[in-house]
Enzyme design. Sequence first.
Site, PDB file in Angstrom:
ATOM      1  N   CYS A 179       3.451   8.393   1.045  1.00  0.00           N
ATOM      2  CA  CYS A 179       4.051   7.424   1.952  1.00  0.00           C
ATOM      3  C   CYS A 179       4.296   6.131   1.174  1.00  0.00           C
ATOM      4  O   CYS A 179       3.377   5.576   0.575  1.00  0.00           O
ATOM      5  CB  CYS A 179       3.077   7.214   3.107  1.00  0.00           C
ATOM      6  SG  CYS A 179       3.574   5.947   4.256  1.00  0.00           S
ATOM      7  N   CYS A 219       1.867  -3.471  15.368  1.00  0.00           N
ATOM      8  CA  CYS A 219       1.846  -3.122  13.943  1.00  0.00           C
ATOM      9  C   CYS A 219       1.231  -4.228  13.093  1.00  0.00           C
ATOM     10  O   CYS A 219       1.623  -5.391  13.194  1.00  0.00           O
ATOM     11  CB  CYS A 219       3.271  -2.840  13.485  1.00  0.00           C
ATOM     12  SG  CYS A 219       3.418  -2.577  11.720  1.00  0.00           S
ATOM     13  N   GLU A 257       0.813  -1.205   0.000  1.00  0.00           N
ATOM     14  CA  GLU A 257       0.000   0.000   0.000  1.00  0.00           C
ATOM     15  C   GLU A 257       0.845   1.253   0.000  1.00  0.00           C
ATOM     16  O   GLU A 257       1.991   1.255   0.439  1.00  0.00           O
ATOM     17  CB  GLU A 257      -0.962  -0.014   1.182  1.00  0.00           C
ATOM     18  CG  GLU A 257      -0.302  -0.435   2.455  1.00  0.00           C
ATOM     19  CD  GLU A 257      -1.302  -0.705   3.573  1.00  0.00           C
ATOM     20  OE1 GLU A 257      -2.263  -1.450   3.354  1.00  0.00           O
ATOM     21  OE2 GLU A 257      -1.082  -0.160   4.654  1.00  0.00           O
ATOM     22  N   CYS A 275      -0.200   2.134   8.798  1.00  0.00           N
ATOM     23  CA  CYS A 275       0.625   1.038   8.375  1.00  0.00           C
ATOM     24  C   CYS A 275      -0.047  -0.349   8.330  1.00  0.00           C
ATOM     25  O   CYS A 275      -0.336  -0.936   9.353  1.00  0.00           O
ATOM     26  CB  CYS A 275       1.774   1.026   9.383  1.00  0.00           C
ATOM     27  SG  CYS A 275       3.151   0.047   8.967  1.00  0.00           S
ATOM     28  N   CYS A 289       6.894  -5.868  15.282  1.00  0.00           N
ATOM     29  CA  CYS A 289       6.524  -4.979  16.399  1.00  0.00           C
ATOM     30  C   CYS A 289       5.096  -5.320  16.826  1.00  0.00           C
ATOM     31  O   CYS A 289       4.224  -5.560  15.988  1.00  0.00           O
ATOM     32  CB  CYS A 289       6.640  -3.517  15.994  1.00  0.00           C
ATOM     33  SG  CYS A 289       8.299  -3.063  15.458  1.00  0.00           S
ATOM     34  N   HIS A 323       9.192   5.006  20.130  1.00  0.00           N
ATOM     35  CA  HIS A 323       7.997   4.457  20.798  1.00  0.00           C
ATOM     36  C   HIS A 323       8.150   4.109  22.269  1.00  0.00           C
ATOM     37  O   HIS A 323       7.175   3.741  22.921  1.00  0.00           O
ATOM     38  CB  HIS A 323       7.452   3.228  20.052  1.00  0.00           C
ATOM     39  CG  HIS A 323       7.218   3.442  18.597  1.00  0.00           C
ATOM     40  ND1 HIS A 323       6.857   4.661  18.054  1.00  0.00           N
ATOM     41  CD2 HIS A 323       7.275   2.596  17.543  1.00  0.00           C
ATOM     42  CE1 HIS A 323       6.727   4.540  16.744  1.00  0.00           C
ATOM     43  NE2 HIS A 323       6.979   3.314  16.392  1.00  0.00           N
ATOM     44  N   CYS A 381       6.896  -7.379   6.816  1.00  0.00           N
ATOM     45  CA  CYS A 381       8.042  -6.869   7.574  1.00  0.00           C
ATOM     46  C   CYS A 381       8.470  -7.938   8.565  1.00  0.00           C
ATOM     47  O   CYS A 381       7.629  -8.614   9.164  1.00  0.00           O
ATOM     48  CB  CYS A 381       7.683  -5.594   8.319  1.00  0.00           C
ATOM     49  SG  CYS A 381       9.055  -4.895   9.262  1.00  0.00           S
ATOM     50  N   ASN A 391      -3.767   4.140  16.584  1.00  0.00           N
ATOM     51  CA  ASN A 391      -5.044   3.857  15.934  1.00  0.00           C
ATOM     52  C   ASN A 391      -5.496   2.480  16.402  1.00  0.00           C
ATOM     53  O   ASN A 391      -4.934   1.484  15.961  1.00  0.00           O
ATOM     54  CB  ASN A 391      -4.777   3.711  14.426  1.00  0.00           C
ATOM     55  CG  ASN A 391      -5.305   4.872  13.616  1.00  0.00           C
ATOM     56  OD1 ASN A 391      -6.230   5.563  14.010  1.00  0.00           O
ATOM     57  ND2 ASN A 391      -4.696   5.052  12.451  1.00  0.00           N
TER      58      ASN A 391
HETATM   59  N1  SAH Z   1       9.339  -0.018   9.543  1.00  0.00           N
HETATM   60  C1  SAH Z   1       9.482   1.376   9.607  1.00  0.00           C
HETATM   61  C2  SAH Z   1       8.596   2.123   8.633  1.00  0.00           C
HETATM   62  C3  SAH Z   1       7.187   1.637   8.485  1.00  0.00           C
HETATM   63  S1  SAH Z   1       6.121   1.767   9.900  1.00  0.00           S
HETATM   64  C4  SAH Z   1       9.269   1.878  11.012  1.00  0.00           C
HETATM   65  O1  SAH Z   1       8.797   1.125  11.844  1.00  0.00           O
HETATM   66  O2  SAH Z   1       9.609   3.037  11.258  1.00  0.00           O
HETATM   67  C5  SAH Z   1       5.757   3.477   9.877  1.00  0.00           C
HETATM   68  C6  SAH Z   1       5.282   4.029  11.211  1.00  0.00           C
HETATM   69  O3  SAH Z   1       3.923   3.598  11.469  1.00  0.00           O
HETATM   70  C7  SAH Z   1       6.126   3.571  12.381  1.00  0.00           C
HETATM   71  O4  SAH Z   1       6.483   4.663  13.196  1.00  0.00           O
HETATM   72  C8  SAH Z   1       5.190   2.609  13.067  1.00  0.00           C
HETATM   73  O5  SAH Z   1       5.522   2.458  14.398  1.00  0.00           O
HETATM   74  C9  SAH Z   1       3.832   3.244  12.832  1.00  0.00           C
HETATM   75  N2  SAH Z   1       2.664   2.370  13.098  1.00  0.00           N
HETATM   76  C10 SAH Z   1       2.584   1.039  13.015  1.00  0.00           C
HETATM   77  N3  SAH Z   1       1.352   0.602  13.355  1.00  0.00           N
HETATM   78  C11 SAH Z   1       0.622   1.704  13.660  1.00  0.00           C
HETATM   79  C12 SAH Z   1      -0.727   1.927  14.104  1.00  0.00           C
HETATM   80  N4  SAH Z   1      -1.581   0.943  14.256  1.00  0.00           N
HETATM   81  N5  SAH Z   1      -1.135   3.219  14.340  1.00  0.00           N
HETATM   82  C13 SAH Z   1      -0.273   4.237  14.138  1.00  0.00           C
HETATM   83  N6  SAH Z   1       1.005   4.087  13.714  1.00  0.00           N
HETATM   84  C14 SAH Z   1       1.459   2.843  13.497  1.00  0.00           C
HETATM   85 FE1  SF4 Z   2       7.998  -3.417  10.680  1.00  0.00          FE
HETATM   86 FE2  SF4 Z   2       5.721  -2.404  11.572  1.00  0.00          FE
HETATM   87 FE3  SF4 Z   2       7.806  -2.566  13.205  1.00  0.00          FE
HETATM   88 FE4  SF4 Z   2       7.831  -0.780  11.178  1.00  0.00          FE
HETATM   89  S1  SF4 Z   2       6.466  -0.794  12.933  1.00  0.00           S
HETATM   90  S2  SF4 Z   2       9.489  -2.182  11.806  1.00  0.00           S
HETATM   91  S3  SF4 Z   2       6.692  -1.936   9.617  1.00  0.00           S
HETATM   92  S4  SF4 Z   2       6.725  -4.311  12.279  1.00  0.00           S
END
Ligand code: SAH
Ligand code: SF4
Length: 349
Positions: free
Chosen positions: A104, A118, A91, A341, A115, A224, A111, A298
């Site tokens: 974006c 995510c 996406e 994300c 995390c 975070h 990935c 979110n």
């Molecule tokens: N992997 C990289 C880039 C992609 S994630 C990273 O983690 O930085 C991009 C951002 O979206 C990150 O800061 C991540 O922590 C955040 N993110 C992931 N899930 C989310 C959610 N449910 N609500 C808001 N932000 C979220």
């Molecule tokens: Fe991967 Fe999601 Fe963690 Fe970013 S926030 S490193 S996309 S698992």
Amino acid sequence: MINLLDLTYDELEAFVVEDLKQPRFRVDQLFQWLWQKGVRDFSDMTNMGKALREKMAGIATITWPGIAKVQESRDGTVKLLLRLHDGKLIETVLIPFKDRFSQCLSTQVGCAMGCKFCNTGLLGFERNLTMGEILGQVLVGRKFLLDKGVGGPDGPSPIRNLVYMGMGEPLLNLDNLLRSLETLPRENGLSISWRRSMVSTVGFPEQLRILGKTELALPAISLHAPTQELRAQIMPKAARVPLDELMQCLAEFPLRPRERITFEYLLLGGVNDSLNHADQLAKLVDKNRVKVNLIAYNATEGMPFSAPDRDQVEAFEKRLWHHGVTAFIRRSMGADIKAACGQLKADEQ
Ligand code: SAH
Ligand code: SF4
């Protein structure tokens, strides 16, 4: 067959001179067709002879990702679910910014970092995107906006800057990330300015040092959590890099005047959003070199986290300012279309 969008300018030059046996001026012509004019069919390259166009079509393709689904938010944010040539879904999100858009970009299918909060992390890692797939998102996004009447063929691109903040961990696809960053600002191409791009990462020192040397983009660090212990709980794999080592590496990241390193801090209700956490965060960062983006989580079905209280988010921001740390609450754009994300793709599966 090679996808010409996977080639950097220098590789395209080798293709023109060695494979096509053509003079060097053809490189700029071809580069312009691919990236500035966004042509997808060799027969549209009107300043190339028919024989040459047929020769190219016999050995190469110009493959854009296809649009599988469009979701438009009330606030103007557009989310595109894209299908790659092998059927995989990624996406990209277009976010209105003044009269133009930020885009974006995804860098991987899935990935590997897992995390806990995510959606992309839940999907696991499938594969890296090629350079053509990374920048193909920009070609599709730009055409989508042009078709909607945002920006004209002669005006500036409707896309002003890029954030590598979609699916995947950009620094674990470093080669294609750097190739895409190098290709972006070229004349006769996408012409998206130097240094206007931001790469979001959980932070890997070695790769950050390489990115710093290229001077092609600034990092946004997904922090975070203000302590190693809490970070290890919510981002277990990312936290294999000890927090002090990450901070040391960032202290050495080359910045020009007025540039700052961004920290992303996702506020998870009751987990990392107390004033004590804000105090710890203020102590951790170098307030002269960073700014902090606060993002309210979110809430997503099936995830063990909840959104923070609105008041708590504001109190957290105020506390950071109190300590002299620049901080902003980032609007969560496109909340009604699940623009965070990995959420759209997770829905699709
Ligand atoms: N992997 C990289 C880039 C992609 S994630 C990273 O983690 O930085 C991009 C951002 O979206 C990150 O800061 C991540 O922590 C955040 N993110 C992931 N899930 C989310 C959610 N449910 N609500 C808001 N932000 C979220
Ligand atoms: Fe991967 Fe999601 Fe963690 Fe970013 S926030 S490193 S996309 S698992």
